[in-house]
Enzyme design. Structure first.
Site, PDB file in Angstrom:
ATOM      1  CB  CYS A 132       2.813   8.457 -42.056  1.00  0.00           C
ATOM      2  SG  CYS A 132       2.980  10.203 -41.642  1.00  0.00           S
ATOM      3  CG  PHE A 133      -1.443   9.867 -39.755  1.00  0.00           C
ATOM      4  CD1 PHE A 133      -2.041  10.971 -39.174  1.00  0.00           C
ATOM      5  CD2 PHE A 133      -1.063   9.940 -41.075  1.00  0.00           C
ATOM      6  CE1 PHE A 133      -2.269  12.124 -39.903  1.00  0.00           C
ATOM      7  CE2 PHE A 133      -1.295  11.091 -41.812  1.00  0.00           C
ATOM      8  CZ  PHE A 133      -1.901  12.187 -41.220  1.00  0.00           C
TER       9      PHE A 133
END
Length: 273
Positions: free
Chosen positions: A145-146
């Site tokens: 995600c990041f």
């Protein structure tokens, strides 16, 4: 203008299954008119890897790596890519789509809710800003995600500092997200499948240029509780709300535990894709 009163739910540190079940039932109870809008804060014990509702597990997630580190995998109701929830503060906002302050557009609702995050960071002395990507984000193929900020997520010096995901069900908006206090990128990249160790190491090194945790950018390390208080005040300011503490009764808690066992500890749900 008078502020609206929302419930404030602080469930402390709990299992990944419990955390996801709690978010789902708070959404249901708000939909049924049993509770007002909710701001919830929580942590994870043990740490969890949450995968997006549509995300593939097979061939993407290193399940042996998840077990080796003592983490638990859980599938979220919201979309997006996998997030390791370890040393972080997690928030949830549950509010009706018909709320007068909530735009119909998902993107614009992100902006409204993320104002709480913006003020939370600033309460910690961190100069955060909204991410406004140029055009449509390109798909990187990464399961992490990041690695990319999306619209109105929070960035510090160009690095993603908080990740959020949103779903709308039964007329209710559920937005929850991760505010990392510390990140162990060694553990993080053990949880994903790469063609070889060289590719994995290159991805891990690149991650440091894309994401940042609070304790990397403040002069003195801060605790979970201090982070929680800063963001509680931040949401009150950013959303112009007053927060009333709310404790679940025994019947409600039992319902959360039951849903956690039936759905979020169920392999059929977690490994469906």
């Amino acid at each position: 203008m008078m502020s609206e009163t929302w419930y404030y739910v602080d469930t402390g540190h709990a299992t990944p299954a419990f955390n996801m079940a709690m978010d789902e039932l708070l959404l249901n109870w708000h939909s049924e008119g049993k509770i007002p809008p909710v701001l919830r804060f929580y942590g994870w014990e043990p740490a969890g890897l949450s995968v997006g509702y549509f995300q593939k597990v097979q061939g993407k997630i290193d399940l042996e790596g998840v077990k080796r580190h003592g983490f638990e995998l859980v599938r979220r109701q919201t979309g997006g890519r996998a997030v390791l929830h370890d040393q972080e503060l997690t928030y949830s906002v549950i509010v009706s789509e018909e709320h007068p302050d909530m735009p119909k557009s998902v993107k614009e609702a992100y902006l409204v809710i993320s104002k709480g995050l913006l003020h939370g960071f600033r309460n910690l002395g961190v100069q955060a800003d909204f991410a406004i990507p140029e055009g449509k984000l390109e798909t990187t193929g990464s399961a992490v995600c990041f690695e990319e900020p999306s619209w109105y997520e929070l960035i510090v010096e160009g690095k993603k500092a908080a990740g959020s995901a949103q779903t709308r069900k039964k007329g209710i908006i559920l937005q929850h997200g991760s505010i990392p206090i510390e990140v162990d990128d060694g553990k993080l990249f053990d949880l994903f499948i790469y063609p070889n160790e060289r590719v994995k190491e290159r991805a891990r090194k690149a991650f440091g240029d894309k994401a940042v945790a609070i304790n990397q950018i403040v002069p003195e390390p801060i605790t979970f509780d201090k982070t929680k208080e800063a963001f509680k005040q931040g949401f009150e300011t950013g959303l112009n709300i007053s927060l009333e503490p709310f404790q679940l009764n025994e019947e409600q808690l039992q319902a959360v535990h039951q849903l956690a066992e039936q759905r979020y500890r169920n392999d059929k749900w977690n490994y469906a894709r």
